[in-house]
Design an enzyme around this catalytic site. Structure first.
Site, PDB file in Angstrom:
ATOM      1  N   TYR A  34      -7.364 -32.750  25.663  1.00 35.70           N
ATOM      2  CA  TYR A  34      -6.902 -33.230  24.831  1.00 35.70           C
ATOM      3  C   TYR A  34      -5.385 -31.355  24.235  1.00 35.70           C
ATOM      4  CZ  TYR A  34     -11.851 -33.546  23.600  1.00 35.70           C
ATOM      5  OH  TYR A  34     -13.112 -33.972  23.375  1.00 35.70           O
ATOM      6  N   LYS A  72     -30.470  -5.120  21.232  1.00 37.53           N
ATOM      7  CA  LYS A  72     -29.824  -6.093  19.825  1.00 37.53           C
ATOM      8  C   LYS A  72     -29.020  -7.691  20.280  1.00 37.53           C
ATOM      9  CE  LYS A  72     -25.454  -3.834  19.411  1.00 37.53           C
ATOM     10  NZ  LYS A  72     -25.568  -2.143  18.632  1.00 37.53           N
TER      11      LYS A  72
HETATM   12  C1  LIG Z   1     -24.915  -1.406  19.908  1.00 31.39           C
HETATM   13  C2  LIG Z   1     -25.313   0.235  19.643  1.00 31.39           C
HETATM   14  C3  LIG Z   1     -25.100   1.592  20.893  1.00 31.39           C
HETATM   15  C4  LIG Z   1     -25.023   1.045  21.464  1.00 31.39           C
HETATM   16  O1  LIG Z   1     -23.444   0.536  21.648  1.00 31.39           O
HETATM   17  P1  LIG Z   1     -21.707   0.297  23.383  1.00 31.39           P
HETATM   18  O2  LIG Z   1     -21.465   0.953  22.758  1.00 31.39           O
HETATM   19  O3  LIG Z   1     -22.912  -1.428  23.532  1.00 31.39           O
HETATM   20  O4  LIG Z   1     -23.190   0.839  24.033  1.00 31.39           O
HETATM   21  C5  LIG Z   1     -25.127   2.574  19.462  1.00 31.39           C
HETATM   22  N1  LIG Z   1     -25.535   3.083  18.277  1.00 31.39           N
HETATM   23  C6  LIG Z   1     -26.364   1.809  18.013  1.00 31.39           C
HETATM   24  C7  LIG Z   1     -25.835   2.291  16.431  1.00 31.39           C
HETATM   25  C8  LIG Z   1     -25.411   0.479  17.628  1.00 31.39           C
HETATM   26  O5  LIG Z   1     -25.482  -0.402  17.190  1.00 31.39           O
END
Ligand SMILES: *Cc1c(COP(=O)(O)O)cnc(C)c1O
Length: 393
Positions: free
Chosen positions: A271, A47
């Site tokens: 800045y 994702k």
């Molecule tokens: C993002 C996600 C993961 C992975 O989690 P990590 O901590 O990055 O390993 C697993 N399951 C779901 C449903 C997620 O949304």
């Protein structure tokens, strides 16, 4: 692991870039598969554009027989994988707005159902289009943000039982909220609640997968008896617990020095003029800033690496530029790369250290890397090391 700077495309690396090491990505996947054993299916989470690294290349690098399916957050991300030609199952893990369901069906995505409303709409669409729609059920065992509440299982299991022939129930999962905590009691409690819910649901369809482990869970609770695991951050080089294996570093974020300045005592920088030279200093301005994802709060706190030497960031980070103190480094020239995440010639600024200093987590650093930074995927590390000096100077 701190490799030398590779021969980089001079157009792509005009100012700043992210190098991604696919062999490290694969090695981290191998660590997870070894921990869970050969019978557990792997669903890499890709994702948010593969945690910011570029989903097409991440999928390319990781695809193998060990990968059963890909995990994304949204329907649009799932459709993007289909457009890339991915034929394995694509699982959408965030709750889906009903307006996005037609696209999910058309692209044969496995959506997550957390409410009776979405289940009913999915069924209506599947019946209307005579499509087989695949879905997973999320059970809320404590995360609270999504899923059917486990305590109310009797109120939703009916609807699942009478889902009709066009709905394919392909998974049942929950999500851990504290798997990264050493000795956290939360995990055992969520496991107990998930198992109780599964018992209460009775027999699931034959090919319905049960799963609940993210990276930390997969490494901590190896050989869990569940069908699949969903690793994410560990694959991309983020640590998931001090007591767990360390991942191979996957990314390096660097920018070029575009300006060198001899400062005299009293000269002000950036800045707010938050840094003033106390003596003669040499300042190097690097063409990378918070507009590229380097957290602004690292001004006067964070570090960069110049030719294997760790140097402090001076003054505020601006949108396009960051200045480092190279007073102690000899032979620095414009065009030289400065690394802000990752290693260079023996010195390292680890991803997790950058996140800690910035008061956040590695996930936010990776997914915050700007669209302006080209992702440069390394090919052969040996070749990379050999040619280093030819390009740099
Ligand atoms: C993002 C996600 C993961 C992975 O989690 P990590 O901590 O990055 O390993 C697993 N399951 C779901 C449903 C997620 O949304």
């Amino acid at each position: 692991m701190a490799h030398a700077h590779p021969p980089l495309d001079p157009v792509k690396t005009e100012r700043a870039w992210v190098e991604v090491n696919p062999s490290a990505l694969r090695a981290n996947l191998a660590t997870v598969t070894a921990a869970v054993g050969p019978d557990v299916k792997i669903i890499p989470m890709v994702k948010a554009d593969g945690y910011g690294l570029g989903v097409a290349d991440v999928v390319d690098a990781l695809d193998s027989d060990q990968v059963y399916a890909w995990g994304v957050a949204t329907v649009a991300e799932g459709s993007e994988l289909r457009q890339l030609g991915v034929s394995k199952p694509v699982m959408v893990f965030s709750p889906v707005w009903v307006g996005a369901l037609p696209r999910a069906l058309a692209d044969n995505l496995t959506v997550t159902v957390s409410s009776l409303e979405v289940l009913a709409e999915l069924r209506r669409l599947a019946d209307a289009t005579e499509t087989r729609a695949s879905f997973q059920v999320e059970v809320d065992t404590g995360i609270g943000r999504a899923g059917f509440p486990d305590a109310e299982v009797t109120s939703w299991r009916e609807a699942l039982g009478s889902r009709g022939p066009n709905l394919k129930w392909s998974g049942c999962f929950t999500h851990l909220h504290s798997a990264d905590e050493v000795g956290g009691a939360g995990v055992a409690e969520q496991e107990r609640r998930f198992e109780e819910t599964l018992r209460s649901l009775g027999p699931l369809p034959d090919d319905c997968l049960t799963h609940y482990c993210n990276s930390a869970g997969a490494l901590r609770l190896h050989r869990t008896g569940m069908d699949a695991v969903r690793p994410g951050i560990f694959l991309y080089g983020g640590s998931v617990g001090p007591d767990l294996p360390s991942p191979h570093p996957v990314v390096r974020v660097s920018g070029r020095i575009v300006h060198l300045r001899k400062a005299r005592a009293g000269d002000s920088l950036g800045y707010g003029a938050t840094h003033r030279a106390t003596k003669t200093e040499c300042w190097a301005t690097v063409a990378l800033g918070y507009g590229d994802g380097l957290p602004r709060c690292l001004g006067n706190r964070g570090h960069g690496i110049v030719a294997g030497t760790t140097v402090p960031i001076l003054g505020r980070i601006s949108m396009d530029m960051t200045t480092v103190d190279v007073t102690q480094v000899s032979g620095v020239r414009t065009g030289d790369p400065v690394t802000f995440v990752g290693g260079d010639q023996g010195a390292v600024v680890p991803l997790d250290e950058v996140a800690r200093l910035a008061g956040t987590i590695s996930y936010e650093i990776l997914t915050g890397l700007g669209a302006r930074l080209p992702r440069v995927w390394l090919t052969d590390e040996t070749e990379v090391g050999r040619q280093v000096h030819e390009i740099q100077r």
